[in-house]
Structures are given as structure tokens and as C-alpha cells.
Design an enzyme around this catalytic site. Structure first.
Site, mmCIF file in Angstrom:
data_model
loop_
_atom_site.group_PDB
_atom_site.id
_atom_site.type_symbol
_atom_site.label_atom_id
_atom_site.label_comp_id
_atom_site.label_asym_id
_atom_site.label_seq_id
_atom_site.Cartn_x
_atom_site.Cartn_y
_atom_site.Cartn_z
ATOM 1 N N ASP A 91 22.160 112.957 -1.645
ATOM 2 C CA ASP A 91 22.398 112.686 -0.229
ATOM 3 C C ASP A 91 21.491 111.533 0.183
ATOM 4 O OD1 ASP A 91 19.892 113.740 0.008
ATOM 5 O OD2 ASP A 91 20.479 115.438 1.250
ATOM 6 N N ASP A 290 29.446 120.312 -1.461
ATOM 7 C CA ASP A 290 28.134 120.796 -1.875
ATOM 8 C C ASP A 290 27.690 121.753 -0.803
ATOM 9 O OD1 ASP A 290 25.708 119.679 -0.050
ATOM 10 O OD2 ASP A 290 27.414 118.297 -0.012
ATOM 11 N N CYS A 328 34.159 140.149 -12.412
ATOM 12 C CA CYS A 328 33.402 138.923 -12.695
ATOM 13 C C CYS A 328 32.896 138.916 -14.139
ATOM 14 C CB CYS A 328 32.217 138.809 -11.736
ATOM 15 S SG CYS A 328 31.224 137.334 -12.023
ATOM 16 N N CYS A 330 30.633 136.910 -15.407
ATOM 17 C CA CYS A 330 29.385 136.147 -15.537
ATOM 18 C C CYS A 330 28.347 136.948 -16.340
ATOM 19 C CB CYS A 330 28.829 135.759 -14.171
ATOM 20 S SG CYS A 330 27.810 137.011 -13.372
ATOM 21 N N CYS A 333 27.001 140.036 -14.455
ATOM 22 C CA CYS A 333 27.917 141.179 -14.331
ATOM 23 C C CYS A 333 28.236 141.816 -15.682
ATOM 24 C CB CYS A 333 29.193 140.746 -13.610
ATOM 25 S SG CYS A 333 28.884 140.382 -11.869
ATOM 26 N N HIS A 359 25.221 134.755 -10.701
ATOM 27 C CA HIS A 359 26.469 135.384 -10.245
ATOM 28 C C HIS A 359 27.107 134.616 -9.089
ATOM 29 C CE1 HIS A 359 29.449 138.195 -8.874
ATOM 30 N NE2 HIS A 359 28.938 138.033 -7.661
HETATM 31 ZN ZN LIG Z 1 29.061 138.056 -11.777
#
Ligand SMILES: [Zn+2]
Length: 394
Positions: A91, A290, A328, A330, A333, A359
Site C-alpha cells: 500500500d 486484501d 475444512c 486445513c 482442522c 484455518h
Molecule cells: Zn480449517
């Protein structure tokens, strides 16, 4: 110019595209996690790659003050310094003029009440004297040591060149959602004069410079700014500043602005990243985003699920052995329960912040990837209906 942008698929205003930068291709729509201090808090570059980040946004104001852009340049530039091989957007520092000045006085974010009581700005040494905007630029007191500092359009572009980011932003003045019409108009006109100075100072063909459309939540100002900035020879265009007092105001701002921007340039929406906002903005023609929300919320224990955000500190999760979100995939998880996450947060253990950040960013980046795929295969409307039918905005 080593940077290119192509639109690939378009349905209505929603579109997919590719931004080619010296550090790889960004498939759009794309979300850039925010790495304010040259770090996405608690994550390594490998973590970011594993959860699908294509680019990050780093913060000129903070790196300008510490460790200093000249130092980062001497050490090989920001990619090498932080060991992030992907695309970096910076930025301009302009938002901090806003954060340190009007936003702090008004106590508001980009949309009024977006972050009640949580404007990410320092409170030392004295609130009112922190920033002064002139036609030349902004004078402010460093939040680190109180020293007087100046950012101008030329200094902002020089700093962003020293950092060697791939995508850089023109220096602008953000107004608060509470700024009146006359002030918003004056700030927009100043931003337009600064846009021309930024273009003059922009010398690197390895960097794509984005102009910023201002004008607050006033229709005639937004349309005027879109025409003026849209006609200048920027690489891309960003929608900045106040987006009004509600989501509906934000939708209006996008509806007024985007149809007036050139189709062939990438469009970035600054500081927006909640699931419902991603759909609403992509639908209106935004390519990249963003936002600090996923990472900041993670550190506060506020975690995304398909049904909306949950506050993991709540006692109801004390013996809950399910993952944060059943669907999820990830790292967090796959390995940990809500009960364990809650324990880490209650005990203020560092791993909790890290697992929560993995996550939340995975959730948002996966959602944006699904949005991208849905535009390509013509199922955007179905995906939006399916996701938002379950997701309850916090
Ligand atoms: Zn997750």
C-alpha cells in the site's frame, strides 16, 4: 513492462483473469493476506503457500519507519528479506494518514462500525497531533518514537520501489465515513493531483502501479474520480477510502465506480474480505482484495465456519472434539479439536493464534478459489446462493 493482465472469463461483471508479475502469476479473483510488518503474523512463507496464498500485501508506512526501506533495499528487497517468493503488493502509506488522523478521531474503519473500538492505529503520543495533511503530502509523528516524518507521493513511490514490491499503490488521502461532502471532495481532488505526481515518480517497469479512486460514499464524487483516475496510464485501479456507513453503501460505491473503469485493467478493493463482501464485490467486477480481517479475527479467536463465525473461547466448546469446521481440509482442522483450540486461547498459548490463522486464511482463500472456479464454469450465482444460505454474517 514485464507485468500483464488478461481477463479470461466474464459473466455479467464477475470475471476471472491473470495478473503476471515478476514473482509469478496471480489467478483472479484473488485475496492477498496482509503482512503489515513483512510477516503475515504467526505464519511462515511455506504455510502461506500450503494454504493457497498467491500474493500478500505489505505495509509501506510500517516498513518505512522500521526497519527502513533503504535497509530492505540494501538487503536485496522485500521478497528476499522475508523469504516470500510470490507476488507482493504494497500500500502507499496513505491509509495511515487516515488511520492516524481522521479515523482515530472518529473511531471508525472503512465502513462505519466495521471494527468498533478496533481501529488498528497507535494511540501515542497524542491523538490529535498525529497527522497533518497538506497539498504536498502528510506530516505525522511516528507511532514508534514520536519523531516527525513526512510522506509525499514521490517519497511513497520511492519507498515502494526500494521495497521492490510487484504491485504498488498511488499515494492517496482516505477520508472517514464521517467526513462531510466538502472535505471528501477536497481530499479527492488532492488525491487526483497526487496521482499525476505518482505517475511521474513511477520509473520501474517491474512494478505495476495502481491508481486509487476516491470520493467517499458520494455518487458524483465517485463517478468523477473513476473517470479521472480511470483515464490515467496506471497499470491497475483500486477502490479506496470510505465505503460508506453500511454494506449497502459499499455496494452503491462499487456500482457507481466500476462501470466507468477500463475493462482491461485489474481492479483492487482495499481492506475488504468478509465472505458476503467477497461475493458482492466479485459480482460487481472486483479482481483482487486484501484485508486484515481473517488474520486479526483469528488472533481474537473468531473463526470462520460454513455457518458463520464462532468465538472459540466460549465455554460451549470446552469438550467439543469436532474440528472448527467439519468440511475444512486445513492443517488445523485435520489435527485439532475445538476443545483444544479453546484451551490454547484461554491459556493464551502462541500455537492457538497460529492454528487459528492457518484455518481462517485457508477458509477465505479456498472460498475465493471456489468463486474463481464458479465464474469459469458459469455457476457463480449457484455458489453464492449455496454459501450465503448457510453463512450467517457476524
Ligand atoms: Zn480449517
Amino acid at each position: 513492462m514485464t507485468l500483464k493482465f488478461h481477463v479470461l472469463d466474464q459473466h455479467g461483471r464477475a470475471r476471472t483473469g491473470r495478473i503476471e508479475t515478476p514473482h509469478g502469476v496471480v489467478e483472479t479473483p484473488a485475496f492477498f493476506p496482509v503482512g503489515t510488518q513483512a510477516t503475515v503474523k504467526t505464519l511462515t512463507p511455506d504455510d502461506l503457500r500450503a494454504i493457497g496464498a498467491q500474493g500478500i500485501l505489505a505495509n509501506t508506512y510500517h516498513l518505512f519507519l522500521r526497519p527502513g526501506a533503504e535497509l530492505i533495499q540494501r538487503l536485496g528487497g522485500l521478497h528476499r528479506f522475508m523469504a516470500w517468493p510470490g507476488t507482493i503488493m504494497t500500500d502507499s502509506g496513505g491509509y495511515q494518514a487516515f488511520s492516524l488522523g481522521l479515523a482515530l478521531e472518529h473511531g471508525v474503519g472503512k465502513i462505519a462500525k466495521m471494527f468498533p473500538g478496533d481501529v488498528e492505529a497507535p494511540t501515542r503520543p497524542s491523538r490529535k497531533a498525529l497527522a497533518r495533511v497538506t497539498d504536498d503530502g502528510v506530516e505525522f509523528a511516528s507511532h514508534l518514537d514520536g519523531s516527525r516524518q513526512v510522506l509525499t507521493p514521490e517519497i511513497s513511490i520511492t519507498v515502494q520501489q526500494q521495497l521492490s514490491a510487484d504491485l504498488i499503490l498511488a499515494f492517496d488521502e482516505c477520508t472517514s465515513p464521517l467526513s462531510d461532502y466538502a472535505y471528501t471532495r477536497d481530499a479527492m481532488e488532492r488525491t487526483h493531483r497526487w496521482a499525476a505526481r505518482c505517475l511521474d515518480a513511477w520509473t520501474s517497469t517491474n512494478q505495476g502501479l495502481y491508481g486509487i479512486v476516491q470520493g467517499g460514499a458520494y455518487q458524483d464524487l465517485r463517478e468523477h474520480s473513476a473517470r479521472v483516475v480511470g483515464a490515467l496510464p496506471f497499470f491497475g485501479l483500486a477502490i479506496g477510502g470510505s465505503l460508506g456507513r453500511s454494506k449497502s453503501d459499499m455496494h452503491d460505491v462499487l456500482d457507481w465506480t466500476i462501470p466507468l473503469l477500463p475493462e482491461e485493467k485489474p481492479r483492487h478493493l482495499l481492506g475488504i474480505g468478509e465472505p458476503e463482501d467477497l461475493f458482492a464485490s466479485v459480482e460487481r467486477g472486483i479482481d483482487t482484495f486484501d484485508c486484515v480481517a481473517p488474520t486479526r479475527l483469528a488472533r481474537h479467536g473468531s473463526l470462520y465456519t460454513a455457518d458463520g463465525r464462532i468465538s472459540i473461547r466460549k465455554v460451549v466448546y470446552r469438550e467439543d472434539m469436532a474440528p472448527i469446521d467439519e468440511a475444512c481440509p486445513c492443517y488445523t482442522c485435520r489435527h485439532f479439536s475445538r476443545a483444544y483450540l479453546r484451551h490454547l486461547f484461554v491459556a493464551e498459548e502462541i500455537l492457538g493464534y497460529r492454528l487459528a490463522t492457518i484455518h481462517n486464511l485457508h477458509f477465505i482463500l479456498t472460498l475465493v478459489a471456489r468463486i474463481r472456479q464458479s465464474i469459469a464454469d458459469g455457476s457463480f450465482a449457484e455458489l453464492k446462493a449455496e454459501v450465503l444460505a448457510r453463512y450467517r454474517a457476524a
